[in-house]
Write an enzyme that holds these catalytic residues in place. Structure first.
Site, PDB file in Angstrom:
ATOM      1  N   ARG A 246      67.056  30.467  38.397  1.00 22.01           N
ATOM      2  CA  ARG A 246      67.924  30.900  39.487  1.00 22.01           C
ATOM      3  C   ARG A 246      69.050  31.793  38.999  1.00 22.01           C
ATOM      4  O   ARG A 246      69.866  32.238  39.820  1.00 22.01           O
ATOM      5  CB  ARG A 246      68.543  29.672  40.173  1.00 22.01           C
ATOM      6  CG  ARG A 246      67.748  29.131  41.357  1.00 22.01           C
ATOM      7  CD  ARG A 246      68.411  27.837  41.776  1.00 22.01           C
ATOM      8  NE  ARG A 246      68.348  27.533  43.171  1.00 22.01           N
ATOM      9  CZ  ARG A 246      67.446  26.710  43.726  1.00 22.01           C
ATOM     10  NH1 ARG A 246      66.513  26.170  43.009  1.00 22.01           N
ATOM     11  NH2 ARG A 246      67.497  26.459  45.006  1.00 22.01           N
TER      12      ARG A 246
ATOM     13  N   ARG B 183      67.106  15.741  53.414  1.00 24.67           N
ATOM     14  CA  ARG B 183      68.038  15.979  52.320  1.00 24.67           C
ATOM     15  C   ARG B 183      69.473  16.118  52.807  1.00 24.67           C
ATOM     16  O   ARG B 183      69.711  16.720  53.850  1.00 24.67           O
ATOM     17  CB  ARG B 183      67.633  17.255  51.558  1.00 24.67           C
ATOM     18  CG  ARG B 183      66.494  17.011  50.596  1.00 24.67           C
ATOM     19  CD  ARG B 183      65.876  18.275  50.083  1.00 24.67           C
ATOM     20  NE  ARG B 183      66.842  19.300  49.659  1.00 24.67           N
ATOM     21  CZ  ARG B 183      66.481  20.457  49.116  1.00 24.67           C
ATOM     22  NH1 ARG B 183      65.198  20.726  48.926  1.00 24.67           N
ATOM     23  NH2 ARG B 183      67.395  21.326  48.783  1.00 24.67           N
TER      24      ARG B 183
ATOM     25  N   ARG C 252      74.387  27.895  49.889  1.00 23.49           N
ATOM     26  CA  ARG C 252      73.167  28.104  49.095  1.00 23.49           C
ATOM     27  C   ARG C 252      72.700  29.552  49.190  1.00 23.49           C
ATOM     28  O   ARG C 252      72.238  30.127  48.209  1.00 23.49           O
ATOM     29  CB  ARG C 252      72.063  27.140  49.560  1.00 23.49           C
ATOM     30  CG  ARG C 252      72.273  25.731  49.017  1.00 23.49           C
ATOM     31  CD  ARG C 252      71.721  24.675  49.946  1.00 23.49           C
ATOM     32  NE  ARG C 252      70.274  24.585  49.933  1.00 23.49           N
ATOM     33  CZ  ARG C 252      69.584  23.874  50.825  1.00 23.49           C
ATOM     34  NH1 ARG C 252      70.212  23.218  51.787  1.00 23.49           N
ATOM     35  NH2 ARG C 252      68.279  23.841  50.766  1.00 23.49           N
TER      36      ARG C 252
ATOM     37  N   ARG D  31      63.468  20.489  58.152  1.00 19.17           N
ATOM     38  CA  ARG D  31      62.674  19.985  57.016  1.00 19.17           C
ATOM     39  C   ARG D  31      62.824  18.479  56.813  1.00 19.17           C
ATOM     40  O   ARG D  31      63.908  17.937  56.879  1.00 19.17           O
ATOM     41  CB  ARG D  31      63.116  20.702  55.730  1.00 19.17           C
ATOM     42  CG  ARG D  31      62.538  20.069  54.462  1.00 19.17           C
ATOM     43  CD  ARG D  31      62.587  20.974  53.270  1.00 19.17           C
ATOM     44  NE  ARG D  31      63.917  21.342  52.830  1.00 19.17           N
ATOM     45  CZ  ARG D  31      64.166  22.255  51.892  1.00 19.17           C
ATOM     46  NH1 ARG D  31      63.157  22.909  51.322  1.00 19.17           N
ATOM     47  NH2 ARG D  31      65.392  22.534  51.553  1.00 19.17           N
TER      48      ARG D  31
ATOM     49  N   LYS E 117      58.686  27.681  49.002  1.00 18.14           N
ATOM     50  CA  LYS E 117      58.273  27.541  47.606  1.00 18.14           C
ATOM     51  C   LYS E 117      57.597  26.183  47.348  1.00 18.14           C
ATOM     52  O   LYS E 117      56.517  26.110  46.780  1.00 18.14           O
ATOM     53  CB  LYS E 117      59.487  27.685  46.673  1.00 18.14           C
ATOM     54  CG  LYS E 117      60.259  28.991  46.851  1.00 18.14           C
ATOM     55  CD  LYS E 117      61.443  29.095  45.898  1.00 18.14           C
ATOM     56  CE  LYS E 117      62.546  28.072  46.133  1.00 18.14           C
ATOM     57  NZ  LYS E 117      63.279  28.244  47.404  1.00 18.14           N
TER      58      LYS E 117
HETATM   59  P1  ADP Z   1      65.685  24.715  48.013  1.00 19.64           P
HETATM   60  O1  ADP Z   1      64.475  23.936  48.402  1.00 19.64           O
HETATM   61  O2  ADP Z   1      66.696  24.790  49.109  1.00 19.64           O
HETATM   62  O3  ADP Z   1      65.384  26.054  47.415  1.00 19.64           O
HETATM   63  P2  ADP Z   1      66.023  23.123  45.601  1.00 19.64           P
HETATM   64  O4  ADP Z   1      65.423  21.798  45.874  1.00 19.64           O
HETATM   65  O5  ADP Z   1      65.263  24.065  44.741  1.00 19.64           O
HETATM   66  O6  ADP Z   1      66.460  23.831  46.963  1.00 19.64           O
HETATM   67  O7  ADP Z   1      67.464  22.929  44.962  1.00 19.64           O
HETATM   68  C1  ADP Z   1      68.432  22.081  45.559  1.00 19.64           C
HETATM   69  C2  ADP Z   1      69.749  22.206  44.803  1.00 19.64           C
HETATM   70  O8  ADP Z   1      69.546  21.800  43.430  1.00 19.64           O
HETATM   71  C3  ADP Z   1      70.320  23.604  44.687  1.00 19.64           C
HETATM   72  O9  ADP Z   1      71.105  23.951  45.833  1.00 19.64           O
HETATM   73  C4  ADP Z   1      71.169  23.488  43.424  1.00 19.64           C
HETATM   74  O10 ADP Z   1      72.357  22.765  43.673  1.00 19.64           O
HETATM   75  C5  ADP Z   1      70.296  22.616  42.537  1.00 19.64           C
HETATM   76  N1  ADP Z   1      69.334  23.392  41.729  1.00 19.64           N
HETATM   77  C6  ADP Z   1      67.981  23.341  41.781  1.00 19.64           C
HETATM   78  N2  ADP Z   1      67.423  24.160  40.891  1.00 19.64           N
HETATM   79  C7  ADP Z   1      68.457  24.769  40.238  1.00 19.64           C
HETATM   80  C8  ADP Z   1      68.539  25.764  39.212  1.00 19.64           C
HETATM   81  N3  ADP Z   1      67.429  26.295  38.666  1.00 19.64           N
HETATM   82  N4  ADP Z   1      69.772  26.147  38.799  1.00 19.64           N
HETATM   83  C9  ADP Z   1      70.896  25.617  39.320  1.00 19.64           C
HETATM   84  N5  ADP Z   1      70.890  24.705  40.311  1.00 19.64           N
HETATM   85  C10 ADP Z   1      69.688  24.265  40.766  1.00 19.64           C
HETATM   86  P1  ADP Z   2      61.623  25.831  49.714  1.00 15.32           P
HETATM   87  O1  ADP Z   2      60.950  24.943  48.682  1.00 15.32           O
HETATM   88  O2  ADP Z   2      61.473  27.279  49.395  1.00 15.32           O
HETATM   89  O3  ADP Z   2      63.038  25.457  49.964  1.00 15.32           O
HETATM   90  P2  ADP Z   2      59.897  24.437  51.647  1.00 15.32           P
HETATM   91  O4  ADP Z   2      58.523  24.602  51.124  1.00 15.32           O
HETATM   92  O5  ADP Z   2      60.556  23.111  51.460  1.00 15.32           O
HETATM   93  O6  ADP Z   2      60.851  25.622  51.089  1.00 15.32           O
HETATM   94  O7  ADP Z   2      59.887  24.828  53.201  1.00 15.32           O
HETATM   95  C1  ADP Z   2      61.062  24.722  54.014  1.00 15.32           C
HETATM   96  C2  ADP Z   2      60.666  24.175  55.382  1.00 15.32           C
HETATM   97  O8  ADP Z   2      59.902  25.165  56.093  1.00 15.32           O
HETATM   98  C3  ADP Z   2      59.797  22.921  55.353  1.00 15.32           C
HETATM   99  O9  ADP Z   2      60.155  22.103  56.415  1.00 15.32           O
HETATM  100  C4  ADP Z   2      58.358  23.462  55.514  1.00 15.32           C
HETATM  101  O10 ADP Z   2      57.513  22.517  56.153  1.00 15.32           O
HETATM  102  C5  ADP Z   2      58.575  24.688  56.369  1.00 15.32           C
HETATM  103  N1  ADP Z   2      57.682  25.812  56.029  1.00 15.32           N
HETATM  104  C6  ADP Z   2      57.268  26.198  54.790  1.00 15.32           C
HETATM  105  N2  ADP Z   2      56.500  27.312  54.864  1.00 15.32           N
HETATM  106  C7  ADP Z   2      56.439  27.659  56.178  1.00 15.32           C
HETATM  107  C8  ADP Z   2      55.798  28.733  56.887  1.00 15.32           C
HETATM  108  N3  ADP Z   2      55.081  29.673  56.267  1.00 15.32           N
HETATM  109  N4  ADP Z   2      55.948  28.765  58.240  1.00 15.32           N
HETATM  110  C9  ADP Z   2      56.680  27.819  58.877  1.00 15.32           C
HETATM  111  N5  ADP Z   2      57.306  26.783  58.269  1.00 15.32           N
HETATM  112  C10 ADP Z   2      57.189  26.699  56.924  1.00 15.32           C
END
Ligand code: ADP
Ligand code: ADP
Ligand code: ZN
Length: 213
Positions: free
Chosen positions: A87, A160, A171, A126, A13
């Site tokens: 979420r 992170r 998660r 990541r 994302k």
């Molecule tokens: P990821 O990249 O793994 O999808 P995020 O950076 O979006 O994770 O979120 C990291 C953490 O922040 C989540 O595991 C949760 O604890 C909190 N968080 C983020 N967005 C939300 C949301 N919309 N509602 C509740 N918790 C959230």
């Molecule tokens: P999210 O925001 O959904 O948690 P991220 O964009 O942070 O996901 O991506 C998670 C990890 O996977 C990062 O290290 C990113 O560089 C890698 N990544 C993202 N998209 C792809 C893809 N299409 N193929 C391989 N690796 C990816």
């Protein structure tokens, strides 16, 4: 055009949101980034959410809806990208109400489909630039010069605290219990568009571009 990027942790994302910001001038609203900023600033709210986030649980709807409400305004330029929000169903309803108040609506919900098996490797590899937020991966998206950001030249690379297998398990459970019902919710509204999140980053970018054009 306001869109949601929906998918489990590690689906890609943030990576795709940044691309849409760069190429279309859209505004990324990542509640995860906002919460991490709050932690880094040492605010009361930041202290309150730190342990919850590290464990991989969701923070309360009230907190994240408040964060989104502060940032949503009529000056969205080419539109907002909601990344990691909503979420829960309560967050989805709150978002609809906030957008309606601004006379805006949701254009598309992009569901980034990935196999759960792929997520451990995504999450544990990541790292991000602490200066500009560019997202990297040890295997799939390494920096051209190790330890230096391709985009801004910073050497402040960060991992992170919640990007470990234990937290990921929580998660994922939170995702299936509380977030995945949104897939049905947006499908029923007619807004849902799935893309294959397992393809290479550039291919996913192209699929999203096709959905949005
Ligand atoms: P990821 O990249 O793994 O999808 P995020 O950076 O979006 O994770 O979120 C990291 C953490 O922040 C989540 O595991 C949760 O604890 C909190 N968080 C983020 N967005 C939300 C949301 N919309 N509602 C509740 N918790 C959230
Ligand atoms: P999210 O925001 O959904 O948690 P991220 O964009 O942070 O996901 O991506 C998670 C990890 O996977 C990062 O290290 C990113 O560089 C890698 N990544 C993202 N998209 C792809 C893809 N299409 N193929 C391989 N690796 C990816
Ligand atoms: Zn950078």
């Amino acid at each position: 055009m306001n869109i949601i990027l929906l998918g489990p942790p590690g689906a890609g994302k943030g990576t795709q949101a940044r691309h849409l910001v760069d190429t279309r001038g859209m505004v990324q609203l990542s509640t995860g980034d906002m919460l991490r900023d709050a932690m880094a600033s040492g605010s009361e709210m930041g202290k309150k959410v730190a342990k919850i986030m590290e464990a991989g649980q969701l923070v309360t709807d009230e907190i994240v809806i408040g964060l989104i409400e502060e940032r949503l305004n009529a000056e969205s330029g080419a539109g907002f990208i909601f990344d990691g929000f909503p979420r829960t169903l309560a967050q989805a309803d709150a978002l609809a109400a906030l957008l309606a108040k601004l006379g805006q609506s949701l254009h598309t919900v992009i569901e980034m489909r990935v196999d759960d098996d792929a997520l451990v490797a995504r999450i544990t590899g990541r790292f991000t630039c602490g200066s500009c937020g560019e997202v990297y991966h040890d295997e799939t998206k390494p920096a051209a010069v190790e330890g230096t950001c391709d985009k801004c030249g910073s050497t402040d690379m960060k991992r992170r605290a919640d990007d470990n297998e234990d937290s990921l398990r929580t998660r994922l459970m939170e995702y299936y219990k509380k977030t995945s019902p949104l897939i049905g919710y947006y499908y029923a509204k007619g807004d849902l568009r799935p893309v294959n999140g397992l393809a290479d980053i550039d291919e996913v970018t192209a699929s999203i571009g096709a959905v949005l054009s």
